[in-house]
Motif scaffolding. Structure first.
Motif, short mmCIF file in Angstrom:
data_model
loop_
_atom_site.label_atom_id
_atom_site.label_comp_id
_atom_site.label_asym_id
_atom_site.label_seq_id
_atom_site.Cartn_x
_atom_site.Cartn_y
_atom_site.Cartn_z
N LYS A 27 0.69 -1.13 -0.09
CA LYS A 27 0.04 0.05 -0.08
C LYS A 27 0.85 1.35 0.02
CE LYS A 27 -3.79 2.06 2.52
NZ LYS A 27 -4.65 2.09 1.27
N GLY A 28 0.33 2.37 -0.79
CA GLY A 28 1.07 3.40 -0.77
C GLY A 28 2.33 3.54 -1.57
N LYS A 29 2.91 2.45 -2.18
CA LYS A 29 3.84 2.47 -3.05
C LYS A 29 3.74 3.07 -4.65
CE LYS A 29 6.94 0.45 -0.61
NZ LYS A 29 8.12 1.17 -0.02
N LEU A 30 4.55 3.33 -5.27
CA LEU A 30 4.54 4.02 -6.76
C LEU A 30 5.19 2.97 -7.60
CD1 LEU A 30 3.89 5.88 -8.89
CD2 LEU A 30 5.53 7.43 -8.24
N ILE A 31 4.69 2.09 -8.22
CA ILE A 31 5.33 0.92 -8.97
C ILE A 31 5.63 1.36 -10.59
CG2 ILE A 31 5.02 -1.39 -9.55
CD1 ILE A 31 5.64 -0.81 -6.63
N PRO A 149 -12.66 11.15 -7.61
CA PRO A 149 -13.49 10.23 -6.85
C PRO A 149 -12.81 9.58 -5.76
CG PRO A 149 -13.66 9.86 -9.20
CD PRO A 149 -12.22 10.57 -9.08
N GLN A 150 -11.48 10.00 -5.41
CA GLN A 150 -11.06 9.49 -4.31
C GLN A 150 -10.71 7.80 -4.79
OE1 GLN A 150 -12.84 11.18 -0.99
NE2 GLN A 150 -11.21 12.76 -0.82
N PRO A 151 -9.99 7.54 -5.65
CA PRO A 151 -9.86 5.94 -5.87
C PRO A 151 -8.65 5.35 -4.99
CG PRO A 151 -8.54 7.35 -7.26
CD PRO A 151 -9.59 8.32 -6.74
N GLU A 152 -8.74 4.31 -4.71
CA GLU A 152 -8.06 3.31 -3.81
C GLU A 152 -6.53 3.18 -4.63
OE1 GLU A 152 -9.66 -0.14 -2.20
OE2 GLU A 152 -11.60 0.91 -1.83
N LEU A 153 -6.85 2.95 -5.81
CA LEU A 153 -5.41 2.84 -6.84
C LEU A 153 -5.52 3.72 -7.93
CD1 LEU A 153 -3.22 0.59 -7.58
CD2 LEU A 153 -4.98 -0.86 -8.64
N LEU A 154 -4.34 4.31 -8.19
CA LEU A 154 -4.07 5.05 -9.24
C LEU A 154 -3.36 4.46 -10.73
CD1 LEU A 154 -4.46 7.86 -10.82
CD2 LEU A 154 -2.51 8.85 -9.52
N LEU A 155 -3.90 4.21 -11.71
CA LEU A 155 -3.09 3.74 -12.76
C LEU A 155 -2.76 4.64 -13.64
CD1 LEU A 155 -5.37 0.58 -13.32
CD2 LEU A 155 -3.26 0.83 -11.87
N LEU A 156 -1.64 4.59 -14.51
CA LEU A 156 -1.28 5.52 -15.37
C LEU A 156 -0.33 4.95 -16.49
CD1 LEU A 156 -0.14 6.87 -12.34
CD2 LEU A 156 -0.36 8.89 -13.72
N ASP A 157 -1.08 5.15 -17.75
CA ASP A 157 -0.51 4.41 -18.84
C ASP A 157 0.29 5.44 -19.77
OD1 ASP A 157 -0.01 2.76 -21.04
OD2 ASP A 157 -1.96 2.88 -22.04
N GLU A 158 1.63 5.15 -19.69
CA GLU A 158 2.74 5.95 -20.58
C GLU A 158 2.22 7.57 -20.03
OE1 GLU A 158 5.16 4.83 -22.67
OE2 GLU A 158 4.48 3.16 -23.21
N PRO A 159 2.39 8.04 -18.94
CA PRO A 159 1.78 9.25 -18.50
C PRO A 159 2.61 10.46 -19.10
CG PRO A 159 2.78 8.42 -16.69
CD PRO A 159 2.54 7.37 -17.70
N PHE A 160 3.78 10.34 -19.66
CA PHE A 160 4.45 11.45 -20.16
C PHE A 160 5.04 11.33 -21.65
CE2 PHE A 160 6.20 10.70 -15.59
CZ PHE A 160 5.24 11.44 -15.21
N ALA A 161 4.31 10.31 -22.17
CA ALA A 161 4.68 9.82 -23.71
C ALA A 161 4.53 10.83 -24.74
CB ALA A 161 4.01 8.69 -24.21
N ALA A 162 3.43 11.72 -24.50
CA ALA A 162 3.04 12.62 -25.37
C ALA A 162 3.59 14.29 -25.10
CB ALA A 162 1.60 12.73 -25.51
N ILE A 163 4.48 14.21 -24.29
CA ILE A 163 5.02 15.37 -23.74
C ILE A 163 6.54 15.59 -23.88
CG2 ILE A 163 5.45 16.92 -21.59
CD1 ILE A 163 2.96 15.21 -20.28
N ILE A 179 2.38 12.08 -5.69
CA ILE A 179 1.78 10.83 -5.11
C ILE A 179 2.33 10.66 -3.55
CG2 ILE A 179 2.46 8.34 -5.38
CD1 ILE A 179 0.61 9.55 -7.42
N ASP A 180 3.49 11.37 -3.40
CA ASP A 180 3.85 11.19 -1.72
C ASP A 180 2.93 11.95 -0.96
OD1 ASP A 180 6.13 9.66 -2.50
OD2 ASP A 180 7.39 11.36 -2.42
N LYS A 181 2.29 13.14 -1.54
CA LYS A 181 1.48 14.04 -0.65
C LYS A 181 0.29 13.31 -0.54
CE LYS A 181 2.80 18.56 -2.31
NZ LYS A 181 2.40 19.73 -2.87
N ILE A 182 -0.25 12.62 -1.38
CA ILE A 182 -1.74 12.01 -1.25
C ILE A 182 -1.42 10.57 -0.81
CG2 ILE A 182 -2.94 13.60 -2.92
CD1 ILE A 182 -2.59 11.58 -4.83
N GLY A 183 -0.41 9.96 -0.79
CA GLY A 183 -0.14 8.67 -0.41
C GLY A 183 -0.92 7.59 -1.14
N ILE A 184 -1.39 7.74 -2.18
CA ILE A 184 -2.16 6.60 -3.02
C ILE A 184 -1.42 5.58 -3.73
CG2 ILE A 184 -2.47 8.09 -5.09
CD1 ILE A 184 -5.10 6.98 -5.56
N THR A 185 -1.84 4.42 -3.45
CA THR A 185 -1.07 3.31 -4.46
C THR A 185 -1.08 3.47 -5.95
OG1 THR A 185 -1.53 2.01 -2.54
CG2 THR A 185 -0.75 0.52 -4.47
#
Length: 355
Positions: A27-31, A149-163, A179-185
């Protein structure tokens, strides 16, 4: 464990996108899900989100099996590679979308949007439309919408690819801090190893639908468990027969090796100079010299064996065609299934050991 994937399999026709994939996340990790194109990263993410259905295997979120739950019932926020903002909606309405689906009252929605715009560093942009935003701003709004919506899990698909590259580097730091501020997995997909190493707490490396290795960035970089990881991570050169190199004897049955630039010391050839490990140094010819900011990158030829190493800025300058002395300090020796580290015998008389 907060997130668990157990023996996940998924095929598209004859293509095996996920092949017995298993790993777990605290819980709380950024993978970081890291791998080349077609390695199965995005399939794993979409299966987790419920956007794809696995052929077999189980997914647990907070100890609950979510196999039969719809995407909207899994408590997941998803940030797409192309942002997927609604072009006809303002920033306010884009962020509010999930909250309206939850039938939140107007006061709560306004307060939540104000809070999120502050979080992503874009207060005052509520009335703008997506086409009035830069790529970096769009990505921040997409994140705010996913978090609303305050999800329990955040998923990001190549979030920086278009930048573009400069903004991408800035956003890496910003994402890590947010991510560190909000502590979401959180789990993000990338094919950029620098991005994964810089941002992630742990990295899951995928290849041909399988998980090759899971570990923190330092472990992944220094202790690759498979030949693929040893070759994929870092800037590697493949040597077909390392026994041709001084200081390395092939007594393990492995013939191939992988050399990274940091394993190599390059010295300008000077007749009167003395080096402690002179007898283990190779004569080489410089093929190319490139400036890399904090060092020169030198590509050299050792009797047909091509290697790349770093050369200090304060050392005598090198140019194409110069003769140099190359000391190879260690290698990753590999076969089809395993990887080991072999130290140059001039530096270390210990035997090969496996990692």
């Amino acid at each position: 464990m907060y997130i668990e994937l157990k023996n996940i399999n998924k095929s598209f026709g004859s293509f095996k996108a996920s092949d017995d994939v298993s790993f777990s996340i605290d819980k709380g990790k950024l993978i970081g899900l890291l791998g080349p194109s077609g390695s199965g990263k995005t399939t794993i993410l979409r299966i987790l989100a419920g956007l794809e259905k696995q052929d077999s295997g189980d997914i647990f979120i907070n100890n609950k099996n979510v196999n039969t739950l719809s995407s909207s019932s899994r408590g997941i926020g998803f940030v797409f590679q192309n942002y997927a903002l609604f072009p006809y909606m303002t920033v306010y309405d884009n962020i509010a979308y999930g909250l309206k689906v939850q039938k939140r009252d107007k006061k709560y929605i306004k307060e939540r949007i104000t809070e999120l715009l502050e979080l992503v560093g874009l207060p005052g942009l509520e009335k703008r439309y997506p086409d009035q935003l830069s790529g970096g701003q769009k990505q921040r709004i997409a994140l705010a919408r996913a978090l609303a919506p305050q999800p329990e899990l955040l998923l990001l698909d190549e979030p920086f690819a278009a930048i573009d590259a400069k903004v991408r580097k800035e956003l890496r730091t910003w994402l890590r801090e947010t991510i560190d501020k909000i502590g979401i997995t959180s789990i993000f997909v990338t094919h950029d190893q620098d991005e994964a190493i810089e941002v992630a707490d742990e990295i899951v490396i995928t290849n041909k639908g399988r998980v090759e290795q899971v570990g923190n960035p330092v472990e992944i970089y220094l202790e690759p468990k498979t030949p693929f990881v040893a070759q994929f991570i870092g800037q590697s050169a493949i040597i077909e027969d390392y026994s041709k190199l001084k200081g390395f004897e092939n007594d393990s049955g492995k013939t191939s090796a992988i050399i990274r630039p940091e394993f190599i010391e390059i010295n300008k050839y000077e007749d009167n100079s003395y080096h402690q490990f002179e007898s283990s140094m190779e004569d080489a010819t410089v093929e190319d010299v490139s400036f890399r900011g904090n060092a020169f990158e030198v590509r050299a030829d050792i009797g047909g064996i091509k290697v790349t190493g770093r050369y200090p800025l304060n050392s005598p300058r090198l140019k194409k065609g110069d003769n140099v002395k190359v000391l190879i300090k260690k290698l990753y020796v590999v076969d089809e299934n395993s990887t080991g580290i072999l130290i140059n015998k001039a530096l270390d008389d210990s035997d090969i050991y496996y990692i």
